[in-house]
Design a protein around this motif. Structure first.
Motif, mmCIF file in Angstrom:
data_model
loop_
_atom_site.group_PDB
_atom_site.id
_atom_site.type_symbol
_atom_site.label_atom_id
_atom_site.label_comp_id
_atom_site.label_asym_id
_atom_site.label_seq_id
_atom_site.Cartn_x
_atom_site.Cartn_y
_atom_site.Cartn_z
ATOM 1 N N ALA A 2 36.009 12.043 -82.456
ATOM 2 C CA ALA A 2 35.736 10.776 -83.131
ATOM 3 C C ALA A 2 34.463 10.134 -82.603
ATOM 4 O O ALA A 2 33.705 9.502 -83.348
ATOM 5 C CB ALA A 2 36.919 9.831 -82.956
ATOM 6 N N ALA A 3 34.211 10.297 -81.293
ATOM 7 C CA ALA A 3 32.990 9.731 -80.708
ATOM 8 C C ALA A 3 31.752 10.514 -81.128
ATOM 9 O O ALA A 3 30.649 9.949 -81.223
ATOM 10 C CB ALA A 3 33.102 9.715 -79.183
ATOM 11 N N LEU A 4 31.909 11.814 -81.374
ATOM 12 C CA LEU A 4 30.766 12.631 -81.778
ATOM 13 C C LEU A 4 30.329 12.351 -83.211
ATOM 14 O O LEU A 4 29.142 12.480 -83.543
ATOM 15 C CB LEU A 4 31.109 14.119 -81.650
ATOM 16 N N ARG A 5 31.262 11.975 -84.060
ATOM 17 C CA ARG A 5 30.933 11.821 -85.474
ATOM 18 C C ARG A 5 29.858 10.776 -85.741
ATOM 19 O O ARG A 5 28.941 11.018 -86.531
ATOM 20 C CB ARG A 5 32.193 11.497 -86.276
ATOM 21 N N GLY A 62 23.431 15.862 -92.703
ATOM 22 C CA GLY A 62 24.460 16.791 -92.285
ATOM 23 C C GLY A 62 24.559 16.990 -90.789
ATOM 24 O O GLY A 62 25.205 17.934 -90.337
ATOM 25 N N ILE A 63 23.942 16.136 -89.984
ATOM 26 C CA ILE A 63 24.023 16.268 -88.521
ATOM 27 C C ILE A 63 25.371 15.709 -88.073
ATOM 28 O O ILE A 63 25.504 14.498 -87.836
ATOM 29 C CB ILE A 63 22.860 15.530 -87.834
ATOM 30 N N GLU A 64 26.365 16.567 -87.989
ATOM 31 C CA GLU A 64 27.720 16.161 -87.644
ATOM 32 C C GLU A 64 28.247 17.092 -86.545
ATOM 33 O O GLU A 64 28.870 18.114 -86.824
ATOM 34 C CB GLU A 64 28.616 16.208 -88.876
ATOM 35 N N PRO A 65 28.006 16.750 -85.291
ATOM 36 C CA PRO A 65 28.370 17.652 -84.185
ATOM 37 C C PRO A 65 29.864 17.821 -83.974
ATOM 38 O O PRO A 65 30.275 18.742 -83.267
ATOM 39 C CB PRO A 65 27.711 16.994 -82.972
ATOM 40 N N MET A 66 30.691 16.979 -84.565
ATOM 41 C CA MET A 66 32.134 17.096 -84.345
ATOM 42 C C MET A 66 32.684 18.398 -84.914
ATOM 43 O O MET A 66 33.708 18.900 -84.452
ATOM 44 C CB MET A 66 32.875 15.914 -84.974
ATOM 45 N N PHE A 67 32.005 18.984 -85.896
ATOM 46 C CA PHE A 67 32.536 20.177 -86.545
ATOM 47 C C PHE A 67 32.612 21.356 -85.574
ATOM 48 O O PHE A 67 33.560 22.139 -85.616
ATOM 49 C CB PHE A 67 31.691 20.532 -87.773
ATOM 50 N N GLY A 75 22.716 21.343 -93.621
ATOM 51 C CA GLY A 75 22.489 20.734 -92.319
ATOM 52 C C GLY A 75 23.715 20.812 -91.440
ATOM 53 O O GLY A 75 23.631 21.127 -90.242
ATOM 54 N N ARG A 76 24.889 20.530 -91.999
ATOM 55 C CA ARG A 76 26.134 20.615 -91.240
ATOM 56 C C ARG A 76 26.374 22.042 -90.757
ATOM 57 O O ARG A 76 26.794 22.256 -89.609
ATOM 58 C CB ARG A 76 27.312 20.157 -92.114
ATOM 59 N N ALA A 77 26.122 23.009 -91.623
ATOM 60 C CA ALA A 77 26.349 24.403 -91.251
ATOM 61 C C ALA A 77 25.404 24.844 -90.140
ATOM 62 O O ALA A 77 25.819 25.508 -89.179
ATOM 63 C CB ALA A 77 26.172 25.300 -92.482
#
Length: 278
Positions: free
Chosen positions: A94-97, A105-110, A238-240
């Motif tokens: 939750a803190a990474l999101r 798409g920069i979402e490190p929580m994935f 970006g997320r990928a």
């Protein structure tokens, strides 16, 4: 008190029992209908006549079903130590999101969901993904009718990593490559699934790529593909890419830390007390 056990038996925090498997299958089946109903119903059906109401109905139903699945899995295997691990990982995710705030798409929580699901198993992964998405929505103010769909999609995302082959044997570069490929493909799948959740809300009069409840399935499918290409392809890419980069760079250290914590916690080891000495 004796908590010794074989470390190899601690690879998965939660072993799914028959009731948990049945609950997961039920919520997944309802989720498939909830996401894909625009392609599962003919234009003349009653559900298509309620195109603006259906997403809300499915959102309310998914909230109840995800809660039932979490309760069933918790009852079958989540002890105090596993709950503590769940809390730590969910808080971290939750803190990474908000770090990227979804920008490009920069979402490190994935990547954390992928590695956690891999080490701690599909049941734990599903609960972790759902709880993390709920907690992050509270932090970012992202609470809305889309949240139940996000919880289910993220639960699937993390659960899928736990279902990958070779959890006890595959290690090193081969495992990282497997997780990177999965994270890359699953990141696109997550974006596509979430597009399905929001797409029916669009008015057919407002856009040529919106869902039209009176159009044929093939026409709506073409509209949906155009919608994905126009609105989310860059974000999903970006997320990928971020998931792959973080998995390959931080993956070895995070996997070691997760496995070490799992062994030390000995989630499945029964706690026994030695008889008092006289």
């Amino acid at each position: 008190m004796d908590t010794r056990s074989n470390p190899q038996r601690q690879a998965r925090a939660v072993r799914l029992g028959p009731r948990s498997v049945a609950a997961l299958a039920l919520v997944s089946a309802v989720g498939v209908v909830g996401f894909g109903w625009p392609f599962l119903t003919p234009p003349t059906s009653r559900l298509s006549a309620h195109a603006q109401d259906a997403p809300w109905l499915f959102a309310g139903l998914l909230v109840l079903l995800v809660a039932v699945v979490a309760a069933a899995i918790s009852e079958s295997g989540l002890g105090p130590k596993a709950v503590a691990m769940l809390g730590v990982l969910a808080a971290t995710g939750a803190a990474l999101r908000p770090i990227g705030a979804g920008t490009a798409g920069i979402e490190p929580m994935f990547f954390l969901m992928v590695l956690s699901g891999r080490v701690l198993g599909p049941g734990f992964g599903f609960v972790l993904g759902s709880v993390t998405m709920f907690a992050s929505a509270l932090l970012t103010g992202g609470v809305g009718p889309w949240l139940p769909f996000q919880m289910l999609a993220m639960g699937w995302f993390a659960m899928g990593a736990g279902l990958l082959p070779g959890p006890d044997r595959l290690r090193g570069r081969a495992e990282l490559a497997l997780l990177a490929v999965y994270g890359f493909l699953a990141a696109f799948a997550y974006g596509t699934v979430m597009n399905l959740a929001g797409w029916p809300f669009m008015s057919a009069l407002a856009s040529g790529v919106a869902f039209d409840p009176h159009a044929a399935v093939a026409t709506n499918l073409a509209r949906f593909l155009a919608y994905c290409l126009a609105t989310s392809l860059g974000w999903d890419l970006g997320r990928a890419v971020v998931t792959v980069v973080l998995t390959l760079t931080l993956g070895p250290a995070v996997l070691r830390a997760l496995r070490r914590a799992t062994r030390r916690a000995a989630f499945e080891t029964p706690v026994t007390f030695d008889a008092p000495r006289t």
